[in-house]
Design a protein around this motif. Structure first.
Motif, PDB file in Angstrom:
ATOM      1  N   PRO A  16      10.309  -1.718  -8.301  1.00 57.26           N
ATOM      2  CA  PRO A  16      11.449  -1.327  -9.139  1.00 57.26           C
ATOM      3  C   PRO A  16      12.489  -0.470  -8.403  1.00 57.26           C
ATOM      4  CG  PRO A  16       9.357  -0.909 -10.263  1.00 57.26           C
ATOM      5  CD  PRO A  16       9.038  -1.175  -8.828  1.00 57.26           C
ATOM      6  N   VAL A  17      12.139   0.078  -7.236  1.00 54.90           N
ATOM      7  CA  VAL A  17      13.085   0.925  -6.503  1.00 54.90           C
ATOM      8  C   VAL A  17      14.143   0.042  -5.852  1.00 54.90           C
ATOM      9  CG1 VAL A  17      13.361   2.670  -4.718  1.00 54.90           C
ATOM     10  CG2 VAL A  17      11.253   2.586  -6.055  1.00 54.90           C
ATOM     11  N   GLN A  18      15.394   0.355  -6.124  1.00 54.24           N
ATOM     12  CA  GLN A  18      16.485  -0.480  -5.643  1.00 54.24           C
ATOM     13  C   GLN A  18      17.318   0.213  -4.573  1.00 54.24           C
ATOM     14  OE1 GLN A  18      18.832  -1.602  -9.077  1.00 54.24           O
ATOM     15  NE2 GLN A  18      17.506  -3.327  -9.547  1.00 54.24           N
ATOM     16  N   GLU A  21      23.324   0.597  -3.389  1.00 55.30           N
ATOM     17  CA  GLU A  21      24.572  -0.129  -3.177  1.00 55.30           C
ATOM     18  C   GLU A  21      24.401  -1.635  -3.407  1.00 55.30           C
ATOM     19  OE1 GLU A  21      27.198   2.404  -0.100  1.00 55.30           O
ATOM     20  OE2 GLU A  21      25.448   1.469   0.812  1.00 55.30           O
ATOM     21  N   LEU A  22      23.287  -2.182  -2.939  1.00 53.85           N
ATOM     22  CA  LEU A  22      23.042  -3.611  -3.131  1.00 53.85           C
ATOM     23  C   LEU A  22      22.517  -3.916  -4.532  1.00 53.85           C
ATOM     24  CD1 LEU A  22      21.365  -4.338   0.305  1.00 53.85           C
ATOM     25  CD2 LEU A  22      23.641  -5.053  -0.404  1.00 53.85           C
ATOM     26  N   ARG A  23      21.920  -2.887  -5.175  1.00 53.73           N
ATOM     27  CA  ARG A  23      21.360  -3.028  -6.521  1.00 53.73           C
ATOM     28  C   ARG A  23      20.316  -4.135  -6.587  1.00 53.73           C
ATOM     29  NH1 ARG A  23      26.723  -2.081 -10.398  1.00 53.73           N
ATOM     30  NH2 ARG A  23      27.234  -0.014  -9.546  1.00 53.73           N
ATOM     31  N   LYS A  24      19.493  -4.173  -5.559  1.00 51.87           N
ATOM     32  CA  LYS A  24      18.381  -5.113  -5.507  1.00 51.87           C
ATOM     33  C   LYS A  24      17.133  -4.370  -5.062  1.00 51.87           C
ATOM     34  CE  LYS A  24      21.138  -9.243  -4.399  1.00 51.87           C
ATOM     35  NZ  LYS A  24      21.353 -10.346  -3.436  1.00 51.87           N
ATOM     36  N   LEU A  29      14.183  -7.236  -0.821  1.00 49.21           N
ATOM     37  CA  LEU A  29      15.093  -7.271   0.327  1.00 49.21           C
ATOM     38  C   LEU A  29      14.345  -7.140   1.659  1.00 49.21           C
ATOM     39  CD1 LEU A  29      17.942  -4.988  -1.054  1.00 49.21           C
ATOM     40  CD2 LEU A  29      18.136  -7.433  -0.543  1.00 49.21           C
ATOM     41  N   ASN A  30      13.007  -7.043   1.596  1.00 48.24           N
ATOM     42  CA  ASN A  30      12.166  -6.864   2.790  1.00 48.24           C
ATOM     43  C   ASN A  30      12.519  -5.584   3.542  1.00 48.24           C
ATOM     44  OD1 ASN A  30      10.091  -7.606   4.594  1.00 48.24           O
ATOM     45  ND2 ASN A  30      11.542  -8.598   5.992  1.00 48.24           N
ATOM     46  N   MET A  31      12.844  -4.551   2.786  1.00 51.23           N
ATOM     47  CA  MET A  31      13.169  -3.261   3.385  1.00 51.23           C
ATOM     48  C   MET A  31      11.957  -2.330   3.442  1.00 51.23           C
ATOM     49  SD  MET A  31      16.933  -2.793   1.599  1.00 51.23           S
ATOM     50  CE  MET A  31      17.266  -1.158   2.233  1.00 51.23           C
ATOM     51  N   ALA A 354      28.036  -8.046   3.907  1.00 53.73           N
ATOM     52  CA  ALA A 354      27.288  -8.971   4.756  1.00 53.73           C
ATOM     53  C   ALA A 354      26.105  -9.582   4.024  1.00 53.73           C
ATOM     54  CB  ALA A 354      26.804  -8.248   6.013  1.00 53.73           C
ATOM     55  N   LEU A 355      25.514  -8.832   3.086  1.00 48.97           N
ATOM     56  CA  LEU A 355      24.312  -9.292   2.385  1.00 48.97           C
ATOM     57  C   LEU A 355      24.615  -9.879   1.017  1.00 48.97           C
ATOM     58  CD1 LEU A 355      21.937  -6.339   3.278  1.00 48.97           C
ATOM     59  CD2 LEU A 355      21.878  -8.647   4.208  1.00 48.97           C
ATOM     60  N   ALA A 356      25.874  -9.853   0.612  1.00 49.35           N
ATOM     61  CA  ALA A 356      26.243 -10.358  -0.726  1.00 49.35           C
ATOM     62  C   ALA A 356      26.041 -11.850  -0.788  1.00 49.35           C
ATOM     63  CB  ALA A 356      27.693  -9.993  -1.033  1.00 49.35           C
TER      64      ALA A 356
END
Length: 356
Positions: A16-18, A21-24, A29-31, A354-356
């Motif tokens: 659930p942690v986003q 800025e990307l709101r994902k 996002l594989n972060m 870039a990720l949009a």
């Protein structure tokens, strides 16, 4: 512990942690990588989209709070790193090998401190851990070498795989090329458009830039040949427009901003420089020498972000003259903090695009 808390359960509570800025989801996002569990201790790597992430601490705190919800967890260690995404390719534009994002710093008119902003943005990004280059495209008035402390630098021409290439100068974590390296100090550049076009393309494609997260381009004032050459040659991550609060500067800034929009270049936002003067003997006072609120008003009218407002302080000028930008010489000053925030906001917007 290993029977109740495993990698899957850690990823589940982090899902659930986003990214703000990307709101994902960070997990989607594989972060979140390299999750390890040792008794009550959990560690993992958080891979941000830029070393200059302005919300880094908040993201780390959110991750730690989420993992501590699991039973028996006593410590959560987050190793933060970054992988800067590459801007999207564009048809009929030739990218620069190894360069992920090209950012233009421009202004509608001269005298608004555009180069000062560009140099400090580049240095702030480099200090955050990013790999940064700077192209001084102000061919007629190349001041970046002085401001980066490279006025007496010697650049070398080397033989590369595709012919001769220029090895950039380097200082304060920034690689840099400039017309100032190729002419005498007092020599004027008396060139027409085609010659200017040629040297800018050489600086783009015949320089050993290596691997860069960001190439910051300091453009000359106005909407002329240098701007058109850059826009038509390379895919650009975006442009930031520098102005002062003064009406005359804002009128020209609007024209420069509209030019980038008409040419299909994303406008990252407006930087209001010299927003107010802070006297050195009375640091609690401020004087609106060039007016006030102009940058905010213009950003609202044109529907673009206001990236930040930079106060006018004497050390900003001194740093430019001696080649030690204020983000290095006095990092706790009001101007340095504002410039650092602007640099981080630019980096954030570039990653989102870039990720949009």
């Amino acid at each position: 512990m290993s029977a109740t808390v495993d990698v899957t359960s850690v990823l589940d509570v982090l899902r659930p942690v986003q990214d703000p800025e990307l709101r994902k989801s960070l997990v989607e996002l594989n972060m979140i990588r390299n999750v390890k569990i040792d008794g009550g201790n959990v560690s993992f790597t958080l891979v941000l989209t830029t070393p200059a992430c302005p919300l880094r601490e908040f993201i780390v705190e959110d991750c730690q709070k989420a993992v501590r919800q699991l039973p028996g967890i006593t410590d959560v260690v987050v190793d933060v790193t970054a992988e800067t995404p590459k801007q999207k390719d564009l048809p009929n534009r030739q990218g620069i090998p190894g360069v992920k994002n090209i950012i233009a710093i421009s202004s509608g008119k001269g005298g608004v401190g555009k180069t000062t902003v560009a140099v400090n943005v580049a240095v702030a990004l480099a200090n955050s851990g990013a790999k940064v280059g700077m192209l001084d495209a102000d061919i007629y008035g190349p001041n970046v070498p002085t401001m980066l402390g490279l006025e007496n630098a010697q650049v070398m021409v080397q033989q590369g795989a595709a012919g001769e290439v220029l090895a950039p100068a380097f200082n304060h974590g920034v690689k840099m090329v400039s017309m100032g390296f190729l002419i005498d100090k007092d020599q004027p550049v008396i060139w027409r458009g085609p010659m200017l076009n040629g040297i800018i393309r050489q600086f783009l494609y015949q320089v050993q830039w290596g691997e860069l997260d960001y190439l910051v381009v300091d453009l000359p004032p106005g909407t002329g040949d240098a701007q058109l050459t850059l826009i038509q040659a390379v895919p650009m991550a975006g442009a930031a427009i520098v102005t002062t609060p003064q009406n005359v500067a804002l009128l020209d800034a609007r024209k420069g901003l509209k030019m980038f929009q008409q040419m299909g270049v994303p406008v990252l936002g407006i930087v209001e420089n010299m927003s107010y003067f802070i006297p050195p003997d009375m640091p609690d006072r401020q004087y609106d020498i060039f007016g006030s609120g102009g940058g905010e008003k213009t950003s609202k009218e044109l529907g673009v972000p206001l990236l930040g407002c930079v106060p006018l302080e004497i050390p900003v000028r001194v740093g430019g003259d001696v080649g030690v930008p204020i983000t290095i010489s006095q990092p706790e000053s009001a101007s340095a903090k504002a410039l650092k925030e602007i640099a981080f906001r630019i980096a954030g917007k570039v990653s989102v695009a870039a990720l949009a």
